[in-house]
Design an enzyme around this catalytic site. Structure first.
Site, PDB file in Angstrom:
ATOM      1  N   CYS A  37       7.489   4.179   1.972  1.00 13.30           N
ATOM      2  CA  CYS A  37       6.958   2.880   2.404  1.00 13.30           C
ATOM      3  C   CYS A  37       7.549   1.717   1.609  1.00 13.30           C
ATOM      4  O   CYS A  37       6.862   0.728   1.318  1.00 13.30           O
ATOM      5  CB  CYS A  37       5.436   2.833   2.332  1.00 13.30           C
ATOM      6  SG  CYS A  37       4.655   4.001   3.426  1.00 13.30           S
ATOM      7  N   LYS A  57      -5.920   8.012  -5.455  1.00 11.29           N
ATOM      8  CA  LYS A  57      -4.800   8.271  -6.373  1.00 11.29           C
ATOM      9  C   LYS A  57      -5.298   8.477  -7.798  1.00 11.29           C
ATOM     10  O   LYS A  57      -4.504   8.605  -8.725  1.00 11.29           O
ATOM     11  CB  LYS A  57      -3.797   7.120  -6.329  1.00 11.29           C
ATOM     12  CG  LYS A  57      -3.099   6.970  -4.962  1.00 11.29           C
ATOM     13  CD  LYS A  57      -2.051   5.892  -5.024  1.00 11.29           C
ATOM     14  CE  LYS A  57      -1.642   5.372  -3.659  1.00 11.29           C
ATOM     15  NZ  LYS A  57      -0.800   6.278  -2.906  1.00 11.29           N
ATOM     16  N   GLN A  99      -0.597   2.335  -8.102  1.00  5.82           N
ATOM     17  CA  GLN A  99      -0.017   3.389  -8.950  1.00  5.82           C
ATOM     18  C   GLN A  99      -0.363   3.205 -10.428  1.00  5.82           C
ATOM     19  O   GLN A  99       0.122   3.979 -11.269  1.00  5.82           O
ATOM     20  CB  GLN A  99       1.512   3.428  -8.793  1.00  5.82           C
ATOM     21  CG  GLN A  99       1.993   3.707  -7.388  1.00  5.82           C
ATOM     22  CD  GLN A  99       1.664   5.124  -6.912  1.00  5.82           C
ATOM     23  OE1 GLN A  99       1.299   5.997  -7.706  1.00  5.82           O
ATOM     24  NE2 GLN A  99       1.780   5.360  -5.625  1.00  5.82           N
ATOM     25  N   ASP A 152      -0.847  -5.415  -7.016  1.00  6.54           N
ATOM     26  CA  ASP A 152      -1.050  -4.141  -6.338  1.00  6.54           C
ATOM     27  C   ASP A 152      -1.059  -3.051  -7.408  1.00  6.54           C
ATOM     28  O   ASP A 152      -0.012  -2.678  -7.945  1.00  6.54           O
ATOM     29  CB  ASP A 152       0.092  -3.934  -5.331  1.00  6.54           C
ATOM     30  CG  ASP A 152       0.100  -2.531  -4.735  1.00  6.54           C
ATOM     31  OD1 ASP A 152      -0.714  -1.686  -5.161  1.00  6.54           O
ATOM     32  OD2 ASP A 152       0.930  -2.289  -3.838  1.00  6.54           O
ATOM     33  N   HIS A 182       5.586  -2.163  -2.045  1.00  5.04           N
ATOM     34  CA  HIS A 182       5.200  -1.212  -0.993  1.00  5.04           C
ATOM     35  C   HIS A 182       4.942  -2.022   0.272  1.00  5.04           C
ATOM     36  O   HIS A 182       4.558  -3.191   0.196  1.00  5.04           O
ATOM     37  CB  HIS A 182       3.916  -0.511  -1.457  1.00  5.04           C
ATOM     38  CG  HIS A 182       3.439   0.604  -0.592  1.00  5.04           C
ATOM     39  ND1 HIS A 182       2.707   0.388   0.546  1.00  5.04           N
ATOM     40  CD2 HIS A 182       3.582   1.942  -0.701  1.00  5.04           C
ATOM     41  CE1 HIS A 182       2.407   1.567   1.100  1.00  5.04           C
ATOM     42  NE2 HIS A 182       2.927   2.519   0.363  1.00  5.04           N
TER      43      HIS A 182
END
Ligand code: C6P
Length: 405
Positions: free
Chosen positions: A363, A225, A202, A199, A122
């Site tokens: 993104c 999220k 998600q 990261d 991302h």
């Protein structure tokens, strides 16, 4: 299929009509909906406990501080951190990564060092490193993505070497649904003395995450999220790595003592949390973790995999469709391109039928270039979504194909 539809009652927002049809919310990778338990906790905090933390010597401030620090402990447990002191509150994944790319990079990167990332990052895990490279003279390299949406690990030995000082990698791709083998990647990096940042935007709240098992130095994620409010996120940092880092923002709360000439600073995590934090956001994140744990992360993951497999199978039958990402083990989203319609047109068509999809580059512009598409349409699921909603999506998409063809 794992059925969690009884939990829909906890999400008031889902029970509405949009453009005269029942809302189907399939943009969970952008932001999840919030259960009434989290909303109630925010209201409770503002109605009963609202005060600044860490400074008052009175009841309300003590209560706010207790709830705030209890949430930090919940986060630590939730991600398997060794201690709550390894949990830094930020505004979200983006801010967490920027903290490392500014503070850690300024101290430990020099000209010629390699920053290694992947072709599926991302922008939040690309741009901060590009800025860090500009500041330090470090060199950027990336692991390419294969046609099936997985990383080309045949190049790993060539790319992940002792020259690499930082390896930044997305746990779950928001554009492909790929689940990367972060544990294996971090083990290799660790053996070479390379610092790792994962990261987890998600992944957290969607599949079991244990930072000590992954063996990363940093892990970043966002509350919004995973059922928590917007504006709150987490940077996990390994204690020994945080202990060597300079402060980021200067101000109240991060200091030990201040004179007109100089200051001394607190240890982590407070060293990195200058100013009044998002107290309600942190308490809301704690409530979201309570909620997710009451459902069960394993169950959430299983439901996501099953619903996505079903959606992929249905989508594959649409004429002119190109599905992106791995076919097998994948996270709970399906990204696709339709020959007959631009993603923006398709998503607008879906909206007129109450279906919330996301269309665009998500993104991840380098990834779109890699797959030679201007953008994709994306349906991303969470545990409150159902197979019946996938059926409704398919009905709308079939109508779209007729409309645009
Ligand atoms: N992705 C989407 O895919 P923030 O905005 O800081 O909460 O999260 C940024 C971010 C970082 N990494 C990954 C893998 C992400 O998916 C995201 C956010 C959203 O719809 C918005 S582009």
């Amino acid at each position: 299929m794992t059925d969690l539809s009884h939990l829909r009652v906890d999400f008031p927002i889902l029970h509405q009509q949009v453009h005269g049809e029942p809302l189907v919310y399939f943009d969970n990778a952008a932001s999840s909906q919030k259960p009434r338990q989290v909303i109630a906790e925010l209201t409770r905090y503002y109605e009963l406990d609202n005060a600044n933390v860490h400074r008052g010597l009175y009841e309300l401030s003590n209560r706010a501080t207790d709830s705030f620090e209890a949430a930090r402990k919940k986060v630590a447990c939730f991600i398997g951190a060794g201690s709550a002191d390894e949990v830094i509150f930020t505004r979200g994944t983006t801010e967490s990564i920027n903290l490392v790319a500014q503070v850690w990079a300024a101290q430990f990167l020099k000209a010629g060092d390699v920053i290694l990332y992947t072709g599926m990052e991302h922008h939040s895990n690309l741009v901060p490193w590009q800025l860090a490279a500009r500041r330090t003279g470090a060199v950027l390299k990336h692991i390419p993505v294969l046609d099936d949406g997985t990383l080309d690990l045949t190049l790993l030995d060539l790319l992940l070497t002792e020259q690499a000082k930082l390896f930044a990698c997305v746990h779950v791709s928001n554009s492909l649904g790929t689940i990367n083998p972060v544990r294996e990647l971090c083990a290799k990096a660790r053996a070479l003395g390379v610092t790792t940042l994962i990261d987890g935007a998600q992944a957290a709240g969607h599949l079991p995450v244990n930072v000590r098992d992954i063996g990363c130095d940093f892990y970043a994620f966002s509350g919004h999220k995973m059922c928590a409010p917007t504006g709150i996120g987490v940077l996990y940092g390994k204690a020994e790595v945080l202990a060597k880092m300079e402060p980021w923002h200067g101000g109240g709360e991060m200091i030990e003592s201040v004179t007109l000439e100089a200051s001394t600073y607190k240890a982590a995590p407070h060293r990195f949390e200058a100013g009044t934090p998002d107290i309600a956001g942190v308490i809301g994140l704690g409530a979201a973790i309570d909620y997710l744990e009451s459902v069960g992360i394993e169950k959430i993951h299983q439901h996501g995999q099953e619903l996505t497999a079903y959606a992929m199978q249905c989508l594959a039958e649409l004429p002119g469709i190109r599905l992106l990402g791995p076919q097998g083990d994948r996270a709970s989203l399906a990204a696709f391109a339709l020959a007959c319609a631009h993603p923006h047109d398709l998503v607008e068509f879906a909206n007129t039928h109450g279906l919330a999809l996301r269309g665009g580059h998500h993104c991840t512009q380098p990834l779109m270039k890699r797959f030679k598409v201007p953008g994709t349409s994306r349906a991303s699921f969470y545990f409150y979504n159902t197979a019946a909603e996938v059926d409704r999506m398919m009905d709308i998409l079939h109508r779209a194909v007729t409309f645009f063809s």
